[in-house]
Design an enzyme around this catalytic site. Structure first.
Site, PDB file in Angstrom:
ATOM      1  N   ASN A  81      -1.858  19.442 -19.059  1.00  0.00           N
ATOM      2  CA  ASN A  81      -2.243  18.545 -20.141  1.00  0.00           C
ATOM      3  C   ASN A  81      -2.310  19.263 -21.484  1.00  0.00           C
ATOM      4  O   ASN A  81      -2.795  18.691 -22.465  1.00  0.00           O
ATOM      5  CB  ASN A  81      -3.595  17.894 -19.829  1.00  0.00           C
ATOM      6  CG  ASN A  81      -3.489  16.956 -18.651  1.00  0.00           C
ATOM      7  OD1 ASN A  81      -2.482  16.278 -18.466  1.00  0.00           O
ATOM      8  ND2 ASN A  81      -4.529  16.941 -17.827  1.00  0.00           N
ATOM      9  N   GLU A 100      -5.065  16.770  -9.305  1.00  0.00           N
ATOM     10  CA  GLU A 100      -5.595  17.061 -10.621  1.00  0.00           C
ATOM     11  C   GLU A 100      -7.088  17.348 -10.630  1.00  0.00           C
ATOM     12  O   GLU A 100      -7.826  16.846 -11.464  1.00  0.00           O
ATOM     13  CB  GLU A 100      -5.309  15.884 -11.566  1.00  0.00           C
ATOM     14  CG  GLU A 100      -5.334  16.280 -13.021  1.00  0.00           C
ATOM     15  CD  GLU A 100      -4.669  15.232 -13.893  1.00  0.00           C
ATOM     16  OE1 GLU A 100      -4.678  14.056 -13.548  1.00  0.00           O
ATOM     17  OE2 GLU A 100      -4.139  15.627 -14.936  1.00  0.00           O
ATOM     18  N   HIS A 105      -2.120  12.292 -26.760  1.00  0.00           N
ATOM     19  CA  HIS A 105      -2.385  10.912 -26.343  1.00  0.00           C
ATOM     20  C   HIS A 105      -3.141  10.146 -27.420  1.00  0.00           C
ATOM     21  O   HIS A 105      -2.880   8.970 -27.663  1.00  0.00           O
ATOM     22  CB  HIS A 105      -3.197  10.882 -25.047  1.00  0.00           C
ATOM     23  CG  HIS A 105      -2.377  11.099 -23.813  1.00  0.00           C
ATOM     24  ND1 HIS A 105      -2.941  11.510 -22.623  1.00  0.00           N
ATOM     25  CD2 HIS A 105      -1.055  10.950 -23.585  1.00  0.00           C
ATOM     26  CE1 HIS A 105      -1.981  11.613 -21.708  1.00  0.00           C
ATOM     27  NE2 HIS A 105      -0.829  11.283 -22.267  1.00  0.00           N
ATOM     28  N   LYS A 150       6.282  23.160 -12.509  1.00  0.00           N
ATOM     29  CA  LYS A 150       5.457  21.981 -12.243  1.00  0.00           C
ATOM     30  C   LYS A 150       5.195  21.848 -10.751  1.00  0.00           C
ATOM     31  O   LYS A 150       4.095  21.483 -10.329  1.00  0.00           O
ATOM     32  CB  LYS A 150       6.107  20.707 -12.786  1.00  0.00           C
ATOM     33  CG  LYS A 150       5.238  19.487 -12.515  1.00  0.00           C
ATOM     34  CD  LYS A 150       5.272  18.438 -13.577  1.00  0.00           C
ATOM     35  CE  LYS A 150       4.183  17.398 -13.306  1.00  0.00           C
ATOM     36  NZ  LYS A 150       4.247  16.270 -14.210  1.00  0.00           N
ATOM     37  N   HIS A 192      -1.962  17.456 -24.721  1.00  0.00           N
ATOM     38  CA  HIS A 192      -2.005  16.029 -24.396  1.00  0.00           C
ATOM     39  C   HIS A 192      -3.279  15.317 -24.847  1.00  0.00           C
ATOM     40  O   HIS A 192      -3.255  14.111 -25.072  1.00  0.00           O
ATOM     41  CB  HIS A 192      -1.800  15.808 -22.893  1.00  0.00           C
ATOM     42  CG  HIS A 192      -0.360  15.920 -22.478  1.00  0.00           C
ATOM     43  ND1 HIS A 192       0.365  17.086 -22.645  1.00  0.00           N
ATOM     44  CD2 HIS A 192       0.515  15.024 -21.942  1.00  0.00           C
ATOM     45  CE1 HIS A 192       1.605  16.901 -22.204  1.00  0.00           C
ATOM     46  NE2 HIS A 192       1.726  15.667 -21.775  1.00  0.00           N
ATOM     47  N   HIS A 244       6.347  10.268 -27.241  1.00  0.00           N
ATOM     48  CA  HIS A 244       5.360  11.037 -26.478  1.00  0.00           C
ATOM     49  C   HIS A 244       5.523  12.542 -26.713  1.00  0.00           C
ATOM     50  O   HIS A 244       4.553  13.247 -27.005  1.00  0.00           O
ATOM     51  CB  HIS A 244       5.479  10.708 -24.980  1.00  0.00           C
ATOM     52  CG  HIS A 244       4.581  11.539 -24.111  1.00  0.00           C
ATOM     53  ND1 HIS A 244       3.207  11.397 -24.125  1.00  0.00           N
ATOM     54  CD2 HIS A 244       4.853  12.536 -23.221  1.00  0.00           C
ATOM     55  CE1 HIS A 244       2.675  12.269 -23.275  1.00  0.00           C
ATOM     56  NE2 HIS A 244       3.645  12.966 -22.710  1.00  0.00           N
ATOM     57  N   LYS A 276       2.392  11.700 -10.278  1.00  0.00           N
ATOM     58  CA  LYS A 276       1.520  10.854 -11.089  1.00  0.00           C
ATOM     59  C   LYS A 276       2.303   9.631 -11.558  1.00  0.00           C
ATOM     60  O   LYS A 276       3.373   9.751 -12.137  1.00  0.00           O
ATOM     61  CB  LYS A 276       0.977  11.629 -12.291  1.00  0.00           C
ATOM     62  CG  LYS A 276      -0.125  12.606 -11.898  1.00  0.00           C
ATOM     63  CD  LYS A 276      -0.507  13.538 -13.020  1.00  0.00           C
ATOM     64  CE  LYS A 276      -1.285  12.843 -14.121  1.00  0.00           C
ATOM     65  NZ  LYS A 276      -1.806  13.852 -15.094  1.00  0.00           N
ATOM     66  N   ARG A 281       0.813  -1.229   0.000  1.00  0.00           N
ATOM     67  CA  ARG A 281       0.000   0.000   0.000  1.00  0.00           C
ATOM     68  C   ARG A 281       0.841   1.271   0.000  1.00  0.00           C
ATOM     69  O   ARG A 281       0.385   2.326   0.453  1.00  0.00           O
ATOM     70  CB  ARG A 281      -0.983   0.019   1.169  1.00  0.00           C
ATOM     71  CG  ARG A 281      -2.012  -1.099   1.102  1.00  0.00           C
ATOM     72  CD  ARG A 281      -3.209  -0.864   2.009  1.00  0.00           C
ATOM     73  NE  ARG A 281      -4.070  -2.031   2.010  1.00  0.00           N
ATOM     74  CZ  ARG A 281      -3.942  -3.038   2.875  1.00  0.00           C
ATOM     75  NH1 ARG A 281      -3.020  -2.998   3.810  1.00  0.00           N
ATOM     76  NH2 ARG A 281      -4.763  -4.070   2.793  1.00  0.00           N
ATOM     77  N   ARG A 302      -4.161  21.767 -12.210  1.00  0.00           N
ATOM     78  CA  ARG A 302      -3.192  20.852 -12.790  1.00  0.00           C
ATOM     79  C   ARG A 302      -3.540  20.447 -14.216  1.00  0.00           C
ATOM     80  O   ARG A 302      -2.671  20.032 -14.972  1.00  0.00           O
ATOM     81  CB  ARG A 302      -3.096  19.616 -11.895  1.00  0.00           C
ATOM     82  CG  ARG A 302      -1.988  18.683 -12.269  1.00  0.00           C
ATOM     83  CD  ARG A 302      -1.638  17.832 -11.074  1.00  0.00           C
ATOM     84  NE  ARG A 302      -0.713  16.779 -11.436  1.00  0.00           N
ATOM     85  CZ  ARG A 302       0.051  16.136 -10.562  1.00  0.00           C
ATOM     86  NH1 ARG A 302      -0.033  16.447  -9.293  1.00  0.00           N
ATOM     87  NH2 ARG A 302       0.867  15.199 -10.945  1.00  0.00           N
ATOM     88  N   GLU A 324       7.908  19.280 -23.949  1.00  0.00           N
ATOM     89  CA  GLU A 324       7.312  19.588 -22.642  1.00  0.00           C
ATOM     90  C   GLU A 324       7.923  20.854 -22.040  1.00  0.00           C
ATOM     91  O   GLU A 324       7.241  21.618 -21.352  1.00  0.00           O
ATOM     92  CB  GLU A 324       7.492  18.406 -21.672  1.00  0.00           C
ATOM     93  CG  GLU A 324       6.808  17.112 -22.106  1.00  0.00           C
ATOM     94  CD  GLU A 324       5.333  17.007 -21.701  1.00  0.00           C
ATOM     95  OE1 GLU A 324       4.806  17.934 -21.052  1.00  0.00           O
ATOM     96  OE2 GLU A 324       4.705  15.990 -22.061  1.00  0.00           O
TER      97      GLU A 324
END
Lengths: 364, 364
Positions: B245, B237, B252, B227, B248, B265, B143, B121, B241, B185
């Site tokens: 993206n 998010e 994506h 960031k 993105h 990417h 993330k 966990r 946040r 980025e």
């Protein structure tokens, strides 16, 4: 309907307990502001009995519902079933506003809860536990997990449910042995933090075994309150929450050593509680009354008080304990009773003591 | 050594940036009070180059270290490699005090980070990114994720690193194409929230491509600061946040539609930024200068400015966008620039607009 509130700031949630409450699932999701889609995750035993009522209630409240059924049993807490759920959620178009409804015992709750905790980095999960064990333990508190070959619950997440809905009527279809196993955890709450509750159980255990309605709702409610109190104080198991593991260090090891067969979780915990009692005695922390009152109550609840497994080297069980995720630096940590109603965490129990306690539990 | 602090209460952490800093890995773990055991997770490209320095530093500081190597490439962000890491951690006897050190690019960081987030966990993870993309993006912010067949990053967790250690010297062994992809980025940060930084990039992009030391440390540090600022304000998010993206949603989708092959990417993000620019123009949110300045800078960084993939139905790409985990209720959400240095989130972009923007990007 009895309501228990779990206070965790923005992660607070309610536990509703009442006969027939399955049919209020739709209302619960509506009050949470849940998105349109939801997936009911259940198992092959529980699904045929109760999924219809739950999905009917959800559909009646306007939700788009699909049911995903996993095989019954601990073996479903696997990487394979986890991946199957993740892919099913994609196929069902679940998004970040969607809800996973976990309908079943601890296996379904842990598996579906972990899948929800990690799908899209965490979506809402509503727990509807249908075993005594899940009602009083695994559905409350936010611990989710799957097993690896090497041991139980080795992988998981803390992910608080958005709500818990408990319908004690579902317990009537439980095999008696499963019900008794759940009572081990009920009795545990008395030992670790509530002597008056333990005394009530000493009075009412037969009524609870017979699922007499008021006694059952009260006992489940009390366990949820106690667990909620511990969870609110220590969400991520850094301290206080460890007391909930009473009976679990030895219990988990027994389960692992038996290959998760032969012993139900609650039965293993009952034996673990007895072993813990004997270790506490050996350390001079407590007199023999804790062990004997525990043993008497567990026996009346229909739980084993001696090891039903074939003779085997206690060293194997100890090896498993050393690999338990609660171990730190290879030492064995045990929760031990000072008296009924109070326990403390002991971090460096000698392995020999635990081995000796196990010996005394081995049946003739 | 440049230090950027990420303020997240009890989950705060430091990012240390400096040539040669790989060899301070042992000191970093010591200062974190990390337990004795750690696992360095790396890939088949990075391991042979840098794992020796890192494990040497860790061993020198008294840690017991084992290295686990996964195949290089996006395909390692899989359920299979995840399960392999979980089982490796058990075999290495990692406990709750142990540390996972993620040494590599975004794939290693995301995979090892998610494995650490869920093993027992959640155990400590230290990120040592070795690609430009990972330095400025995936190693910071917490993330973590793996991919499913249906799409990238569909499963994951928010799990803040305990520390991030960036050694820009490792970037010198990156293929130029990978380096350029990472700069997409870097440029993104300028567009979304820092016009002066965008202007510095317009001045210095060639020096950055050549990895001139002071320019590189400064640019990486600035991206990490930006960031960190966004992450501190919105850890999970829920709002701000989302601006990260930028580029993105389309990016994506392009990656998914190309089967994660053919496009890196960062290259996909570059194309996504250009598509976003054209959508913003079409909506009258901005003039053509944003698109043209973006396009010029991306081109100078060696990034594609037209779709290098074979002709295919843009509808397929749109389908993927609708299944993107950032979609809500099937609508397409895009981050769009108001001007260089400022963006906003637009939740209901017409699919036709995005399709048209994609058309304009298709090479001759």
């Amino acid at each position: 309907m009895t309501r228990v509130q779990v206070q965790l700031g923005e992660r607070s949630y309610s536990i509703d307990i009442g006969d027939g409450s399955l049919s209020s699932a739709g209302g619960v999701l509506t009050s949470l502001g849940a998105g349109h889609r939801c997936a009911v995750v259940t198992d092959a035993n529980v699904g045929p009995l109760y999924a219809g009522v739950v999905t009917g209630s959800l559909e009646g409240a306007g939700f788009a519902v699909e049911t995903v059924t996993v095989p019954a049993g601990e073996r479903s807490k696997s990487v394979e079933q986890l991946a199957r759920l993740w892919n099913a959620f994609v196929a069902l178009d679940l998004d970040r506003d969607s809800t996973v409804v976990a309908l079943g015992g601890g296996v379904v709750g842990d598996l579906a809860g972990f899948a929800a905790a990690t799908y899209m980095r965490g979506i809402r999960c509503v727990q509807i536990p249908t075993t005594m064990l899940a009602c009083v333990d695994s559905s409350v508190g936010g611990k989710t997990a799957i097993d690896l070959d090497a041991g139980k619950n080795l992988v998981g997440a803390f992910h608080q449910p958005a709500a818990v809905l408990i319908d004690p009527a579902t317990l009537r279809t439980l095999p008696k042995r499963q019900l008794a196993a759940g009572l081990a955890e009920v009795i545990k709450y008395g030992v670790i933090m509530d002597a008056p509750f333990f005394e009530r159980l000493e009075r009412d255990i037969e009524a609870l075994l017979a699922l007499k309605s008021d006694v059952t709702v009260e006992a489940i409610g009390r366990c949820c309150e106690l667990k909620a109190r511990v969870t609110s104080a220590d969400e991520r198991e850094s301290g206080l929450r460890a007391i909930l593991n009473y009976g679990h260090t030895v219990g988990h090891a027994l389960e692992a050593a038996s290959g998760y067969e032969g012993l139900l979780h609650g039965e293993a915990v009952a034996l673990g509680m007895l072993a813990a009692g004997r270790v506490a005695e050996a350390l001079g922390m407590t007199g023999p009354d804790v062990t004997s009152r525990q043993e008497a109550l567990l026996a009346r609840a229909g739980l084993p008080t001696s090891l039903p497994m074939p003779h085997r080297d206690a060293g194997g069980v100890l090896d498993v304990m050393r690999h338990d995720k609660k171990s730190r630096g290879g030492k064995i940590t045990m929760v031990l009773a000072v008296r009924i109603g109070e326990v403390k965490v002991v971090r460096d129990v000698k392995p020999e003591l635990a081995a000796k306690a196990l010996e005394t539990l081995r049946g003739g």
